[in-house]
Design an enzyme around this catalytic site. Structure first.
Site, PDB file in Angstrom:
ATOM      1  N   TYR A  43     -96.626  52.853  58.716  1.00  0.00           N
ATOM      2  CA  TYR A  43     -95.634  52.520  59.734  1.00  0.00           C
ATOM      3  C   TYR A  43     -94.220  52.987  59.316  1.00  0.00           C
ATOM      4  O   TYR A  43     -93.240  52.652  59.942  1.00  0.00           O
ATOM      5  CB  TYR A  43     -95.660  51.006  59.949  1.00  0.00           C
ATOM      6  N   TYR A  75    -102.878  44.024  66.044  1.00  0.00           N
ATOM      7  CA  TYR A  75    -103.157  42.594  65.874  1.00  0.00           C
ATOM      8  C   TYR A  75    -104.606  42.185  66.159  1.00  0.00           C
ATOM      9  O   TYR A  75    -104.913  40.990  66.128  1.00  0.00           O
ATOM     10  CB  TYR A  75    -102.200  41.792  66.773  1.00  0.00           C
ATOM     11  N   HIS A  89     -92.191  37.214  67.934  1.00  0.00           N
ATOM     12  CA  HIS A  89     -91.704  38.507  67.425  1.00  0.00           C
ATOM     13  C   HIS A  89     -90.245  38.663  67.853  1.00  0.00           C
ATOM     14  O   HIS A  89     -89.864  38.206  68.926  1.00  0.00           O
ATOM     15  CB  HIS A  89     -92.563  39.646  68.023  1.00  0.00           C
ATOM     16  N   ASP A  91     -87.096  40.674  69.457  1.00  0.00           N
ATOM     17  CA  ASP A  91     -87.170  41.505  70.676  1.00  0.00           C
ATOM     18  C   ASP A  91     -86.695  42.944  70.417  1.00  0.00           C
ATOM     19  O   ASP A  91     -86.343  43.658  71.341  1.00  0.00           O
ATOM     20  CB  ASP A  91     -86.342  40.861  71.812  1.00  0.00           C
ATOM     21  N   THR A 122     -81.315  39.065  65.694  1.00  0.00           N
ATOM     22  CA  THR A 122     -79.925  38.845  65.251  1.00  0.00           C
ATOM     23  C   THR A 122     -79.362  40.148  64.687  1.00  0.00           C
ATOM     24  O   THR A 122     -79.961  40.745  63.797  1.00  0.00           O
ATOM     25  CB  THR A 122     -79.892  37.790  64.120  1.00  0.00           C
ATOM     26  N   ASP A 204     -91.141  86.338  49.743  1.00  0.00           N
ATOM     27  CA  ASP A 204     -91.557  85.236  48.853  1.00  0.00           C
ATOM     28  C   ASP A 204     -91.965  85.813  47.488  1.00  0.00           C
ATOM     29  O   ASP A 204     -93.139  85.829  47.144  1.00  0.00           O
ATOM     30  CB  ASP A 204     -92.727  84.505  49.550  1.00  0.00           C
TER      31      ASP A 204
HETATM   32  C1  SPV Z   1     -95.849  78.150  49.762  1.00  0.00           C
HETATM   33  O1  SPV Z   1     -95.828  77.397  50.738  1.00  0.00           O
HETATM   34  O2  SPV Z   1     -94.886  78.831  49.431  1.00  0.00           O
HETATM   35  C2  SPV Z   1     -97.057  78.242  48.946  1.00  0.00           C
HETATM   36  C3  SPV Z   1     -98.358  77.903  49.531  1.00  0.00           C
HETATM   37  O3  SPV Z   1     -96.952  78.639  47.815  1.00  0.00           O
HETATM   38  S1  SPV Z   1     -99.059  79.386  50.095  1.00  0.00           S
HETATM   39  O4  SPV Z   1     -98.106  80.053  50.929  1.00  0.00           O
HETATM   40  O5  SPV Z   1    -100.264  79.006  50.806  1.00  0.00           O
HETATM   41  O6  SPV Z   1     -99.370  80.192  48.920  1.00  0.00           O
HETATM   42 MG    MG Z   2     -95.085  79.377  47.320  1.00  0.00          MG
END
Ligand code: SPV
Ligand code: MG
Length: 431
Positions: A43, A75, A89, A91, A122, A204
């Site tokens: 939650y 519940y 409860h 409100d 409150t 990357d």
């Molecule tokens: C990333 O999210 O940069 C990862 C996971 O290294 S993956 O892209 O699946 O390699």
């Molecule tokens: Mg990565």
């Protein structure tokens, strides 16, 4: 004597709660429920005190007849067991989750003529301050850092969403679904190297430097409380890695995942389409051990990511590496695959779990996305990371709108794809 029931999912009792109890006591004999830790989490009320302490806290309030544990946020079971004449409860049913709970209570009470009594909640400056202090505690580095390890013992599987900015952090922090019986939200956040780089328009390949990656973490930390798992790529040079560990701990990050690659790292999802070299077991173990020695806090985790399946080296190589990395000090193992079919992941997890029941297992089901969290948990997976879905959702949405504006030489046609101005300017809460 009428019977009355009220449930608390709070870590602190303030005068607002006492007022609810005071009013409830006027109606009859009062049973107070205390929600379990795991339901508090589902939650999005991460408990800063364990259930036992929360029960003691309620016990110190005079006049209550009975204290029980409420095991589910809905519940049904409670009503079946107690059939109270009144459920009391506050409100303050403000979010969709709360509205769903209210609907649940009303439909259950209707069946036998019970009544929901809503007490005006409150609100004063002291209560607002207490609420803020709880959020503050959750956001502080010490508490946030330890939260991932706590979660490992509290939920069947830790659901982790990729974030790469303050805004995506807010989505991971606040998104909650309330759909009939189910209320759910994410447990943790993943700062992906792929998405952090892509968001900056960079490949990357460990090109975005640590200082910049830390700035992304900081943007997320500023507006969230949930635990962070950081994608540390290869971890870099061991001599640098030890400093990274210290910086992450200080910021309140819970875990780093480093992958056993060396040289120019490329994203794993290229698989063998690009040249990628796996690190030797010895080197990678030395890096893990150095990181563990550098670590100051007990709760930070270094998770070792195995690329054997990605690089076609098979399950036994992956298992051998998992053992070695664990023995070198890794606090968890991430096993990766780019197969659409989850079979090789499942086979690895089953084999690993046969010999090791407790080292946490992490998976990133980007390619094998048909498998559910429940199935993964059955095979011993502890953390699931949805590693890039938010960024991949945003790009086509933005590109589509850019094309529409180019096509129509105005923005009106794109309006249906856009969040209304009123909503965007009020999206961020003011302090
Ligand atoms: C990333 O999210 O940069 C990862 C996971 O290294 S993956 O892209 O699946 O390699
Ligand atoms: Mg990565």
């Amino acid at each position: 004597m009428k019977t009355v029931y009220t449930c608390f999912c709070t870590d602190i009792i303030h005068e607002g709660h006492l007022n609810i109890i005071h009013e409830a006591l006027k109606l009859g004999s009062l049973t107070v429920g205390v929600l379990t830790d795991s339901e508090m989490i589902r939650y999005n009320r991460f408990p800063t005190k364990p259930m036992k302490d929360r029960i003691d806290m309620i016990r110190s309030i005079p006049g209550i007849d009975k204290i029980i544990v409420q095991k589910t946020i809905m519940y049904d079971d409670i009503v079946k067991e107690l059939r109270p004449d009144y459920i009391v409860h506050g409100d303050n049913w403000k979010d969709p989750g709360m509205m769903e709970i209210k609907k649940n209570i009303l439909s259950l009470l209707k069946k036998y003529g019970g009544e929901l009594i809503e007490i005006p909640y409150t609100i004063n400056s002291t209560i607002q301050k207490i609420d803020k202090q709880i959020t503050e505690k959750l956001a502080m580095p010490e508490f946030r850092r330890g939260r991932l390890r706590k979660l490992l013992n509290l939920v069947p599987i830790i659901k982790t969403l990729e974030v790469h900015s303050g805004l995506t952090g807010l989505i991971a922090e606040k998104t909650i679904i309330a759909d009939g019986e189910a209320i759910d939200q994410f447990d943790a956040m993943w700062i992906s190297s792929l998405c952090d780089s892509t968001d900056k328009g960079k490949p990357d390949i460990e090109l975005v430097d640590m200082t910049s990656r830390f700035r992304t973490i900081n943007d997320v930390i500023e507006v969230t409380t949930k635990p962070i798992i950081f994608d540390g790529d290869t971890g870099g040079l061991t001599e640098h890695f030890v400093y990274t560990i210290r910086s992450l701990e200080r910021m309140g990050v819970s875990a780093i995942i480093i992958e056993d690659k060396t040289g120019l790292k490329k994203n794993s999802l290229f698989g063998m389409d690009v040249e990628q070299t796996q690190d030797s077991v010895e080197n990678f173990c030395a890096k893990i051990s150095a990181g563990k020695r550098a670590q100051l806090s007990d709760d930070f985790m270094i998770i070792a990511r195995i690329e054997s399946l990605i690089l076609g080296k098979g399950k036994s190589d992956a298992l051998q590496r998992a053992r070695s990395y664990r023995d070198a000090g890794a606090d968890g193992i991430m096993i990766h695959s780019r197969e659409k079919d989850p079979t090789e992941i499942i086979e690895f997890c089953d084999a690993f779990r046969q010999e090791d029941k407790k080292t946490p297992l992490v998976v990133v089901p980007t390619s094998f996305n048909s498998i559910t969290e429940g199935e993964l948990a059955k095979h011993g997976v502890n953390i699931v990371i949805y590693a890039n879905q938010l960024l991949r959702a945003a790009f086509p949405a933005m590109e589509n709108v850019a094309k529409m504006i180019l096509k129509y030489h105005r923005a009106e046609e794109a309006d249906n794809c856009l969040m209304p101005i009123r909503q965007i300017i009020t999206l961020i809460d003011e302090l």
